[in-house]
Structure formats: C-alpha cells, structure tokens
Design an enzyme around this catalytic site. Structure first.
Site, PDB file in Angstrom:
ATOM      1  CG  HIS A 169       8.425   8.654   7.174  1.00  0.00           C
ATOM      2  ND1 HIS A 169       8.158   9.216   5.941  1.00  0.00           N
ATOM      3  CD2 HIS A 169       7.957   9.542   8.085  1.00  0.00           C
ATOM      4  CE1 HIS A 169       7.561  10.386   6.108  1.00  0.00           C
ATOM      5  NE2 HIS A 169       7.425  10.604   7.403  1.00  0.00           N
ATOM      6  CB  CYS A 256       4.858   7.910   0.243  1.00  0.00           C
ATOM      7  SG  CYS A 256       6.422   7.380   0.919  1.00  0.00           S
TER       8      CYS A 256
END
Length: 268
Positions: A169, A256
């Site tokens: 990511h 996250c």
C-alpha cells in the site's frame, strides 16, 4: 461543515475487535504467523493510546468470516464531510464493505459508494492540501479515478500518485507527521511525490516504521524501530511507541486499524 484545522486532528475513530481467524490474514510474504493473543494485545494497546490521544472510540464486534476485518481502513474512508465505501482489491475482503456500511450510515449524513474499479484505504494519504491516492496491486486506476469523483463530491481535492513496485500500500511507505512534513522511506521519497513537503527519511533497515500515525498531539510508531523513534523525538515530536510485531506478520501497520475523522456533530 467546517474542516478541521489539520489533517491529523481527530475526535472520533472506529476500530474492530480482532477475530480469532486473524491468524489467517493475508500476507505478501511469510514472516511467520501471528497469534490471536498477540494481535489482541497489540489492538488493545492501540485503542488505549487512542483514548489517551483524546478521541472517542467506537469498537465494532469481531467478524470471524473475515480474517483481515480488524483493518477497517481498507474498506472505507471517512472525513468530516462524509464517508466513502470502497471496493478492496483483495477478493476475500470485498464483503467487508457490507459489514461496515450500516455503522457508517448511522454515523454520517453523507455516505458515498465507489462506482467502479478497486481501491483500498491503505493507499490513501490525507494531507491538508489534498488526498493522495496511490496506485498499487490493490488500487487500480479505474478505482483511483472513481475515488477522485467521490472526493470531489465531498469538496476534497485529490491527486493520483504511484506506489513503489513491490510495496503493498502507498501508506506502507509513508505517513503524515504534520501539515508540512511527511515521514517516508527512501524508495518512495526518491519518486518525487512529496516534493512540496518537508521529508523525514526512515533510517535504513527500519522501513516498516514509515507507517506511523499522527493523532492530535502524538505520533504513534512501531516500538521495534528505535532509530526512527529517536529521530522523531529529536525533531520535537511526542512519540508513542506501540508494538506491531504480530500485525506486521500480516502486512499491517498502525494506520490500518482505525477509521479516523473530526466530527462537528453533537456526539463528538
């Protein structure tokens, strides 16, 4: 609604209790398996740190059918102006969107849905000036462009940038330290995406520390990265070290595990 003063000012977050199935979470490479007890302890410390940082925490129940559902940032984005339901790039995570949607509809007047493509929240970095959307294996161009359309409806400027090859990511390799400063790995900094920011480069060998998290007055950093912690401390940041050993085994970091926003509502 008025926007918060800075992109790291929050008074509300959403987290989800880890499921026992979290040990089967997705991972790009085998670093060993986490334990449920280890993930649970790291998550509880994270929630406590959030309380101490001055935010109201909404805790959602565990979802045993979805091992990665502890990582609530990937299926949705939240802002003062509203929420966006995304379409995760991993097939096993797509239905997590349905699970979090009712909560977001309860908490936000405006909830948009990504109309095309795929996008993970882990590829989205919000700064005061714009929302940066990183293309990756989990966020394709169709999804990024669709997300830009959703952001525009919320009154947010955005830009599409590249994530380094082999990086899961965009935010695996960067985080916001303040409105003018980005914490970045050397490989991402070299790409030039942060040329308008002051950059602090992660010491070699501590690259996972790039996924730090600024919440109000503190910067949460993985406790396994002493050189990064020392660098930030010397630069004047108030550092809160948090253990990320087990969640790191399933390709995760600090950003996250929560959806964060500044609410102007009466419940804030």
């Amino acid at each position: 609604m008025s926007q918060p003063r800075s992109a790291f000012n929050f008074n509300q977050i959403i987290v989800r209790t880890p499921s026992r199935s979290v040990v089967n979470g997705l991972r790009a490479e085998d670093r060993g398996s986490p334990t449920y007890e280890g993930v649970k302890a790291e998550h509880e410390a994270y929630v406590q740190a959030m309380h101490e940082a001055g935010v109201k925490v909404t805790v959602l129940p565990a979802l045993e059918a979805f091992p990665d559902s502890i990582f609530v940032e990937d299926p949705a984005l939240v802002f003062t102006e509203g929420a966006i339901l995304l379409r995760p790039g991993a097939a096993t995570r797509v239905k997590e969107v349905e699970e979090i949607a009712p909560t977001l509809h309860d908490m936000f007047e405006t909830v948009l849905e990504l109309p095309a493509g795929y996008a993970d929240g882990g590829d989205v970095l919000t700064t005061r000036e714009s929302v940066m959307i990183g293309l990756s294996a989990r966020t394709d161009r169709a999804g990024a462009e669709a997300l830009q359309g959703c952001l525009a409806k919320l009154g947010r400027k955005s830009e599409i940038v590249a994530t380094p090859a082999g990086v899961l990511h965009f935010k695996t390799d960067c985080s916001l330290l303040d409105d003018e400063t980005i914490l970045s790995t050397n490989r991402l900094a070299r790409s030039g995406v942060f040329e308008n920011f002051r950059q602090m480069i992660i010491p070699e060998g501590e690259e996972p520390a790039a996924n730090a998290l600024r919440v109000n007055d503190v910067v949460m950093v993985g406790s396994n990265f002493p050189r990064t912690t020392e660098m930030l401390d010397k630069a004047g940041y108030k550092v809160v070290p948090l253990k990320t050993t087990d969640i790191g085994k399933i390709d995760a970091g600090l950003s996250c595990m929560s959806l964060r926003w500044f609410s102007c509502g009466k419940d804030a």
